[in-house]
Design a protein around this motif. Structure first.
Motif, PDB file in Angstrom:
ATOM      1  N   ILE A   1       0.843  -1.196   0.000  1.00 59.24           N
ATOM      2  CA  ILE A   1       0.000   0.000   0.000  1.00 59.24           C
ATOM      3  C   ILE A   1       0.880   1.248   0.000  1.00 59.24           C
ATOM      4  O   ILE A   1       0.549   2.266  -0.625  1.00 59.24           O
ATOM      5  CB  ILE A   1      -0.940   0.000   1.227  1.00 59.24           C
ATOM      6  CG1 ILE A   1      -1.944  -1.153   1.127  1.00 59.24           C
ATOM      7  CG2 ILE A   1      -1.678   1.327   1.349  1.00 59.24           C
ATOM      8  CD1 ILE A   1      -2.838  -1.296   2.333  1.00 59.24           C
ATOM      9  N   GLN A   2       2.021   1.167   0.696  1.00 62.67           N
ATOM     10  CA  GLN A   2       2.917   2.313   0.792  1.00 62.67           C
ATOM     11  C   GLN A   2       3.714   2.539  -0.480  1.00 62.67           C
ATOM     12  O   GLN A   2       4.262   3.626  -0.699  1.00 62.67           O
ATOM     13  CB  GLN A   2       3.877   2.110   1.976  1.00 62.67           C
ATOM     14  CG  GLN A   2       3.164   1.925   3.318  1.00 62.67           C
ATOM     15  CD  GLN A   2       4.126   1.561   4.433  1.00 62.67           C
ATOM     16  OE1 GLN A   2       5.300   1.316   4.191  1.00 62.67           O
ATOM     17  NE2 GLN A   2       3.626   1.551   5.659  1.00 62.67           N
ATOM     18  N   THR A   3       3.786   1.519  -1.323  1.00 59.86           N
ATOM     19  CA  THR A   3       4.564   1.637  -2.566  1.00 59.86           C
ATOM     20  C   THR A   3       3.670   1.363  -3.767  1.00 59.86           C
ATOM     21  O   THR A   3       4.045   0.626  -4.684  1.00 59.86           O
ATOM     22  CB  THR A   3       5.759   0.659  -2.556  1.00 59.86           C
ATOM     23  OG1 THR A   3       5.256  -0.679  -2.374  1.00 59.86           O
ATOM     24  CG2 THR A   3       6.718   0.989  -1.431  1.00 59.86           C
ATOM     25  N   TYR A   4       2.459   1.941  -3.733  1.00 56.66           N
ATOM     26  CA  TYR A   4       1.484   1.656  -4.783  1.00 56.66           C
ATOM     27  C   TYR A   4       1.967   2.091  -6.166  1.00 56.66           C
ATOM     28  O   TYR A   4       1.504   1.585  -7.184  1.00 56.66           O
ATOM     29  CB  TYR A   4       0.163   2.351  -4.458  1.00 56.66           C
ATOM     30  CG  TYR A   4       0.232   3.863  -4.505  1.00 56.66           C
ATOM     31  CD1 TYR A   4      -0.007   4.557  -5.682  1.00 56.66           C
ATOM     32  CD2 TYR A   4       0.539   4.596  -3.368  1.00 56.66           C
ATOM     33  CE1 TYR A   4       0.055   5.935  -5.736  1.00 56.66           C
ATOM     34  CE2 TYR A   4       0.610   5.970  -3.402  1.00 56.66           C
ATOM     35  CZ  TYR A   4       0.364   6.637  -4.586  1.00 56.66           C
ATOM     36  OH  TYR A   4       0.436   8.010  -4.630  1.00 56.66           O
ATOM     37  N   GLN A   5       2.937   3.037  -6.195  1.00 56.70           N
ATOM     38  CA  GLN A   5       3.432   3.500  -7.498  1.00 56.70           C
ATOM     39  C   GLN A   5       4.126   2.379  -8.275  1.00 56.70           C
ATOM     40  O   GLN A   5       4.279   2.477  -9.488  1.00 56.70           O
ATOM     41  CB  GLN A   5       4.413   4.659  -7.321  1.00 56.70           C
ATOM     42  CG  GLN A   5       3.835   5.872  -6.597  1.00 56.70           C
ATOM     43  CD  GLN A   5       4.081   5.813  -5.095  1.00 56.70           C
ATOM     44  OE1 GLN A   5       4.256   4.733  -4.530  1.00 56.70           O
ATOM     45  NE2 GLN A   5       4.107   6.980  -4.468  1.00 56.70           N
TER      46      GLN A   5
ATOM     47  N   LEU B   1      -2.025   0.754  -9.699  1.00 56.05           N
ATOM     48  CA  LEU B   1      -1.943   1.744 -10.777  1.00 56.05           C
ATOM     49  C   LEU B   1      -3.088   1.582 -11.768  1.00 56.05           C
ATOM     50  O   LEU B   1      -3.604   2.571 -12.306  1.00 56.05           O
ATOM     51  CB  LEU B   1      -0.595   1.620 -11.490  1.00 56.05           C
ATOM     52  CG  LEU B   1       0.634   2.088 -10.706  1.00 56.05           C
ATOM     53  CD1 LEU B   1       1.901   1.855 -11.512  1.00 56.05           C
ATOM     54  CD2 LEU B   1       0.508   3.563 -10.326  1.00 56.05           C
ATOM     55  N   GLY B   2      -3.490   0.329 -12.001  1.00 57.73           N
ATOM     56  CA  GLY B   2      -4.615   0.096 -12.893  1.00 57.73           C
ATOM     57  C   GLY B   2      -5.893   0.723 -12.369  1.00 57.73           C
ATOM     58  O   GLY B   2      -6.682   1.310 -13.131  1.00 57.73           O
ATOM     59  N   ARG B   3      -6.107   0.653 -11.067  1.00 57.48           N
ATOM     60  CA  ARG B   3      -7.308   1.260 -10.480  1.00 57.48           C
ATOM     61  C   ARG B   3      -7.226   2.776 -10.537  1.00 57.48           C
ATOM     62  O   ARG B   3      -8.214   3.449 -10.840  1.00 57.48           O
ATOM     63  CB  ARG B   3      -7.472   0.781  -9.037  1.00 57.48           C
ATOM     64  CG  ARG B   3      -7.689  -0.718  -8.945  1.00 57.48           C
ATOM     65  CD  ARG B   3      -7.875  -1.181  -7.524  1.00 57.48           C
ATOM     66  NE  ARG B   3      -7.756  -2.623  -7.436  1.00 57.48           N
ATOM     67  CZ  ARG B   3      -8.016  -3.318  -6.344  1.00 57.48           C
ATOM     68  NH1 ARG B   3      -8.384  -2.693  -5.243  1.00 57.48           N
ATOM     69  NH2 ARG B   3      -7.896  -4.627  -6.336  1.00 57.48           N
ATOM     70  N   LEU B   4      -6.060   3.323 -10.226  1.00 57.51           N
ATOM     71  CA  LEU B   4      -5.903   4.768 -10.279  1.00 57.51           C
ATOM     72  C   LEU B   4      -6.101   5.282 -11.703  1.00 57.51           C
ATOM     73  O   LEU B   4      -6.726   6.331 -11.915  1.00 57.51           O
ATOM     74  CB  LEU B   4      -4.510   5.160  -9.763  1.00 57.51           C
ATOM     75  CG  LEU B   4      -4.270   4.929  -8.262  1.00 57.51           C
ATOM     76  CD1 LEU B   4      -2.813   5.207  -7.906  1.00 57.51           C
ATOM     77  CD2 LEU B   4      -5.195   5.803  -7.429  1.00 57.51           C
ATOM     78  N   ASN B   5      -5.589   4.541 -12.670  1.00 59.57           N
ATOM     79  CA  ASN B   5      -5.792   4.924 -14.066  1.00 59.57           C
ATOM     80  C   ASN B   5      -7.264   4.852 -14.456  1.00 59.57           C
ATOM     81  O   ASN B   5      -7.772   5.698 -15.199  1.00 59.57           O
ATOM     82  CB  ASN B   5      -4.967   4.023 -14.992  1.00 59.57           C
ATOM     83  CG  ASN B   5      -3.486   4.312 -14.903  1.00 59.57           C
ATOM     84  OD1 ASN B   5      -3.086   5.409 -14.540  1.00 59.57           O
ATOM     85  ND2 ASN B   5      -2.664   3.324 -15.216  1.00 59.57           N
TER      86      ASN B   5
END
Length: 297
Positions: free
Chosen positions: A264-268, A274-278
């Motif tokens: 969770i702390q390194t989601y980048q 990243l797929g969800r953020l995109n």
């Protein structure tokens, strides 16, 4: 044997639903949420039990003499307007030729939701509905929690194949949403042994969600626990229970679970996150570009 048992239960509910559509709605919820036919291996596995239950329930709605009245409230009117607007926007879908499967699924569920609002019109009906949801999802929550404890959290908890809750994130979400309903029944149930069983079920559902290895489930269960604590009339004992249980469960899980949660702390660096953020960013941009009609299903 399972196929025959499930079929006999469904036939009994169908027989009752003709005169008591409220029973038909409860049967439809049971089949749609629990997917008991997915626990069989024969003819029942793909049999359209939910469609049969919906059809007989609607028939019962027409012929029954039971009280049936759709509640006209701001919430129900908003829901109807939302359904209407979804159909309007579907006409302007970006991929119009591909929308039917999802459109059909959503409209069937919402139609039966409107039917449920019409026939479930007493406090007892609502309590039966809550119990139906608790039994349907609690089966997987209790089973998943016991499985996690028995295996030391070494395996991921999944839902029934071919259902809405098959995926680990979906099952975790369902079991977390179930905990407040278990809490409601535990606060209102008169039988002491049933209350104790509901407390146990709440704990096992929480363990099942953690055993799903879903990072979203971890965040959700923390948020839900805080909300329950704020709403609880007995904050001190519930707070002490959470303080004791949460560290115990986290310490119980294996190292690979901790490694998963730490991402969770390194989601980048995580393709799933990243797929969800995109996807969220794409949805935001789509809403800005087509604010009235969206993109369709």
């Amino acid at each position: 044997m399972r196929d025959l048992l499930i079929t006999l239960i469904v036939l009994w509910i169908l027989f009752k639903a003709v005169r008591r559509p409220a029973i038909g709605i409860l049967g439809w919820v049971w089949i749609s949420v629990m997917n008991p036919h997915r626990l069989a291996w024969g003819f029942a596995y793909d049999f359209p039990f939910a469609m049969m239950m919906a059809a007989v329930t609607v028939l019962g709605l027409v012929v029954t003499r039971d009280k049936r009245q759709f509640p006209v409230t701001p919430a129900t009117v908003t829901l109807i307007l939302f359904i209407f607007w979804m159909n309007i926007t579907s006409l302007f879908a970006i991929n119009f030729d591909q929308i039917y499967p999802l459109w059909s699924r959503v409209m069937k569920v919402l139609f039966m939701t409107l039917v449920a609002m019409t026939v479930l019109n007493t406090k007892q009906h609502i309590r039966w509905l809550v119990w139906t949801l608790v039994v349907s999802l609690g089966y997987y929550g209790v089973k998943g929690g016991a499985f996690t404890l028995a295996t030391g959290g070494g395996y991921t908890v999944w839902g029934p194949e071919g259902s809405y809750i098959e995926e680990n994130n979906s099952l975790a979400l369902a079991t977390i949403m179930l905990i407040p309903l278990l809490r409601y029944l535990q606060l209102t149930e008169e039988n002491a042994w049933i209350r104790r069983g509901l407390v146990l079920a709440m704990g096992l559902c929480a363990v099942s969600a953690i055993g799903s290895y879903s990072r979203g489930a971890l965040l959700a269960i923390v948020s839900m626990s805080v909300f329950l604590w704020f709403k609880s009339p007995r904050k001190l004992p519930l707070g002490l229970l959470m303080i004791i249980l949460i560290p115990f469960v986290v310490a119980f899980m294996p190292q690979k679970w901790e490694d998963r949660m730490h991402t969770i702390q390194t989601y980048q660096q995580d393709s799933s996150a990243l797929g969800r953020l995109n996807a969220w960013g794409m949805a935001w941009n789509l809403a800005l570009d087509r604010p009235l009609v969206g993109g369709g299903f």
